[in-house]
Motif scaffolding. Structure first.
Motif, PDB file in Angstrom:
ATOM      1  N   ALA A 254       1.249  -1.090   0.135  1.00  0.00           N
ATOM      2  CA  ALA A 254      -0.105   0.420   0.307  1.00  0.00           C
ATOM      3  C   ALA A 254       0.492   1.008  -0.042  1.00  0.00           C
ATOM      4  O   ALA A 254      -0.082   2.468  -0.400  1.00  0.00           O
ATOM      5  N   ILE A 255       2.295   0.996   0.603  1.00  0.00           N
ATOM      6  CA  ILE A 255       3.049   2.639   0.374  1.00  0.00           C
ATOM      7  C   ILE A 255       3.027   2.996  -1.337  1.00  0.00           C
ATOM      8  O   ILE A 255       3.326   3.737  -1.063  1.00  0.00           O
ATOM      9  N   GLU A 256       3.673   1.506  -1.868  1.00  0.00           N
ATOM     10  CA  GLU A 256       3.686   1.955  -2.909  1.00  0.00           C
ATOM     11  C   GLU A 256       3.104   3.173  -4.162  1.00  0.00           C
ATOM     12  O   GLU A 256       3.253   3.356  -5.197  1.00  0.00           O
ATOM     13  N   LEU A 257       1.428   2.235  -3.750  1.00  0.00           N
ATOM     14  CA  LEU A 257      -0.090   2.637  -4.169  1.00  0.00           C
ATOM     15  C   LEU A 257       0.327   3.912  -4.145  1.00  0.00           C
ATOM     16  O   LEU A 257       0.023   4.804  -4.607  1.00  0.00           O
ATOM     17  N   MET A 258       0.260   4.386  -2.591  1.00  0.00           N
ATOM     18  CA  MET A 258      -0.113   5.909  -1.961  1.00  0.00           C
ATOM     19  C   MET A 258       1.687   6.663  -2.596  1.00  0.00           C
ATOM     20  O   MET A 258       1.178   7.599  -3.053  1.00  0.00           O
ATOM     21  N   GLN A 259       2.211   6.583  -2.738  1.00  0.00           N
ATOM     22  CA  GLN A 259       3.279   7.109  -3.594  1.00  0.00           C
ATOM     23  C   GLN A 259       2.813   7.904  -5.243  1.00  0.00           C
ATOM     24  O   GLN A 259       3.184   8.551  -5.633  1.00  0.00           O
ATOM     25  N   ASP A 260       2.815   6.351  -5.338  1.00  0.00           N
ATOM     26  CA  ASP A 260       2.766   6.279  -6.915  1.00  0.00           C
ATOM     27  C   ASP A 260       1.033   7.524  -6.316  1.00  0.00           C
ATOM     28  O   ASP A 260       1.041   8.407  -7.884  1.00  0.00           O
ATOM     29  N   LEU A 261       0.337   7.092  -5.732  1.00  0.00           N
ATOM     30  CA  LEU A 261      -0.580   8.268  -6.804  1.00  0.00           C
ATOM     31  C   LEU A 261      -0.376  10.463  -5.920  1.00  0.00           C
ATOM     32  O   LEU A 261      -0.782  10.957  -6.764  1.00  0.00           O
ATOM     33  N   ARG A 262       0.278  10.164  -5.503  1.00  0.00           N
ATOM     34  CA  ARG A 262       0.963  11.578  -4.618  1.00  0.00           C
ATOM     35  C   ARG A 262       1.194  11.411  -5.772  1.00  0.00           C
ATOM     36  O   ARG A 262       1.989  13.195  -6.623  1.00  0.00           O
ATOM     37  N   ALA A 263       2.853  11.116  -6.810  1.00  0.00           N
ATOM     38  CA  ALA A 263       3.473  11.892  -8.241  1.00  0.00           C
ATOM     39  C   ALA A 263       2.410  11.913  -9.503  1.00  0.00           C
ATOM     40  O   ALA A 263       2.758  12.331 -10.315  1.00  0.00           O
ATOM     41  N   MET A 264       1.390  10.648  -9.289  1.00  0.00           N
ATOM     42  CA  MET A 264       0.237  11.288  -9.583  1.00  0.00           C
ATOM     43  C   MET A 264      -0.450  12.843  -9.862  1.00  0.00           C
ATOM     44  O   MET A 264      -1.168  12.745 -10.514  1.00  0.00           O
ATOM     45  N   GLY A 265      -0.005  13.338  -8.474  1.00  0.00           N
ATOM     46  CA  GLY A 265      -0.970  14.463  -8.274  1.00  0.00           C
ATOM     47  C   GLY A 265      -2.553  13.626  -8.360  1.00  0.00           C
ATOM     48  O   GLY A 265      -3.434  14.890  -7.991  1.00  0.00           O
ATOM     49  N   GLU A 266      -2.487  13.554  -7.328  1.00  0.00           N
ATOM     50  CA  GLU A 266      -4.189  12.392  -7.089  1.00  0.00           C
ATOM     51  C   GLU A 266      -4.337  11.827  -5.868  1.00  0.00           C
ATOM     52  O   GLU A 266      -5.278  10.898  -4.898  1.00  0.00           O
TER      53      GLU A 266
END
Length: 335
Positions: A254-266
């Motif tokens: 879940a940590i990588e998921l949240m990191q990707d969401l942040r990098a997407m601007g989401e």
């Protein structure tokens, strides 16, 4: 059909589909008539629009990282572009609302479209890939999707991919889009639906209850396909089409998921959101996510529910239903 991808160590690969469970969460709207004024005076606020702009700006400033996480937006933008290109006509100009760095324009060719006007609240996002040459002419405009600057009856087509779920007054925005379109103009869009990230939502809630004794809004409220069908019709669109697709992406945790969401601007942009998460809550979320939803190989799935919509502005040539009682044959005889 559920599409599935694996996002692991910066590698995106397609895998076999699997069945996902669903939990229904929705953002409901009061249906308003087409005559309702544009949302300049609307007081209904769910999202902090300025915070969302800053999130997009920060994501775009780290161009290398944000390009790595373009996989989801590029995939959905391609599906939006396919729906536009399926329309058997040529467009001089297409307006892309919430274009970001240009996910849709990558998939549009000059055989169908001459020019794309990319519109977004984030100037950094608009200019992230300004040096890339596309198959069509591109113009970039800083535009708030809630306050469109286009004149009435001036646009041939409007498209949008993964931007409208951050609009506060969605009914008002649809009315503005319909007014800006020329008669027989088309609107094609995609947005996240109510089942999006249900795994993360439930894991965050359980972790906060356990570690903090309460629940805060960590994941944004989203609408559903039934609401969107009603809103398109009441906004004045005709020949409306709404369908739902699901994309599942596998992450190491879940940590990588949240990191990707942040990098997407989401990242979350709800007005009363908590801006920080305690380390204990984060670790508990990751553990609960893996326990409740984890795959056999140790990865975790994230489900994105996508609502696609098409609507046409009425014109003199719009096909009309036959008058009641005008049928020449009984449906019983046909069947």
């Amino acid at each position: 059909m559920l599409s599935q991808f694996t996002r692991n160590h910066r590698v995106l690969t397609k895998t076999l589909p699997r069945v996902a469970s669903t939990i229904v969460t929705s953002r409901n709207y009061a249906i308003i008539p087409p005559s309702t004024p544009a949302p300049e005076a609307a007081g209904f606020q769910v999202f902090h629009r300025e915070a969302k702009r800053k999130q997009k700006d920060r994501a775009a400033m780290n161009a290398e990282e944000s390009r790595v996480v373009d996989y989801l937006k590029d995939e959905i933008a391609a599906r939006v572009a396919d729906r536009l290109l399926d329309i058997k006509r040529s467009f001089n100009t297409v307006v892309d609302l919430g274009s970001g760095c240009g996910h849709i324009v990558k998939h549009i060719d000059s055989d169908t479209v001459d020019k794309v006007i990319m519109c977004d609240t984030s100037e950094n996002a608009l200019n992230r890939d300004k040096d890339i040459k596309y198959d069509v002419e591109v113009e970039r405009m800083v535009v708030d999707e809630e306050l469109l600057p286009f004149e009435e009856n001036s646009l041939e087509a409007v498209v949008s991919s993964l931007s409208m779920h951050w609009i506060n007054d969605l009914p008002g925005a649809l009315i503005q889009i319909r007014k800006a379109l020329k008669p027989d103009g088309v609107f094609v869009a995609a947005m996240f639906g109510g089942d999006t990230l249900f795994e993360l939502r439930t894991s965050l809630q359980l972790a906060e209850l356990e570690r903090e004794g309460g629940i805060s809004p960590r994941v944004s409220p989203l609408t559903d396909s039934k609401d969107m069908s009603n809103l398109l019709t009441r906004a004045g669109f005709t020949l409306t089409t709404v369908d739902v697709d699901e994309i599942q992406v596998n992450y190491p945790s879940a940590i990588e998921l949240m990191q990707d969401l942040r990098a997407m601007g989401e990242s979350n942009a709800v007005l009363n959101r908590q801006t920080l998460m305690k380390r204990d809550t984060l670790l508990a979320t990751s553990a609960i996510y893996s326990e409740l939803h984890g795959n056999a190989d140790g990865s975790i799935p994230a489900t994105f529910s996508i609502i696609y919509m098409i609507g046409w502005k009425p014109s003199a040539t719009t096909p009309q239903p036959k008058k009641r009682g005008s049928a020449q044959k009984s449906l019983k005889d046909v069947l």
